[in-house]
Design a protein around this motif. Sequence first.
Motif, PDB file in Angstrom:
ATOM      1  N   THR A  80     -92.580 -14.421   8.086  1.00  0.00           N
ATOM      2  CA  THR A  80     -92.647 -13.827   9.416  1.00  0.00           C
ATOM      3  C   THR A  80     -94.077 -13.544   9.869  1.00  0.00           C
ATOM      4  O   THR A  80     -94.294 -13.271  11.043  1.00  0.00           O
ATOM      5  N   ASP A  81     -95.035 -13.608   8.942  1.00  0.00           N
ATOM      6  CA  ASP A  81     -96.422 -13.275   9.299  1.00  0.00           C
ATOM      7  C   ASP A  81     -97.383 -14.237   8.606  1.00  0.00           C
ATOM      8  O   ASP A  81     -97.731 -14.054   7.424  1.00  0.00           O
ATOM      9  N   LYS A  82     -97.810 -15.243   9.323  1.00  0.00           N
ATOM     10  CA  LYS A  82     -98.730 -16.246   8.775  1.00  0.00           C
ATOM     11  C   LYS A  82    -100.038 -15.612   8.323  1.00  0.00           C
ATOM     12  O   LYS A  82    -100.575 -15.940   7.264  1.00  0.00           O
ATOM     13  N   ARG A  83    -100.561 -14.693   9.099  1.00  0.00           N
ATOM     14  CA  ARG A  83    -101.848 -14.073   8.757  1.00  0.00           C
ATOM     15  C   ARG A  83    -101.768 -13.306   7.441  1.00  0.00           C
ATOM     16  O   ARG A  83    -102.682 -13.355   6.626  1.00  0.00           O
ATOM     17  N   GLU A  84    -100.686 -12.573   7.253  1.00  0.00           N
ATOM     18  CA  GLU A  84    -100.553 -11.834   5.997  1.00  0.00           C
ATOM     19  C   GLU A  84    -100.449 -12.806   4.825  1.00  0.00           C
ATOM     20  O   GLU A  84    -101.068 -12.595   3.781  1.00  0.00           O
TER      21      GLU A  84
END
Length: 135
Positions: A80-84
Amino acid sequence: MTNEIIQPAGWAPARGYANGVLARDGILYVGGQIGWDADQVFRSQDFVGQTERALRNILAIVEAAGGGAGDIVRLTWFVTDKREYLARQGEVGAAYRRVMGRHFPAMTMVVVAGLVEDEALVEIEATAVIGGPAR
């Protein structure tokens, strides 16, 4: 022989789906696993913690079918969170190796807007070949 539903011992029952299906040809299809435990409770709200739990869930299903990590041929990750994920790749890699060792099957990662379980940060599905011919 018919297809066999694979459900690790002691796990809460899956409702409306199967955690794993072992086909007659030895291919094991593992439904998307998230970061909850055998009781379907999230013990971690952390991306890396949920990733490790999802991988442990996959391995439990593969083992319940008579296989091991080396039998996994494909993983598809939904995050759900590419950056993380990108910021924590080292930690994710370490968690992966704790569960799967140095076995690296074909993998795909897909970034999604959300998952069915609101607390889930990652979902991973797998395909394994159980009892395949020796090489």
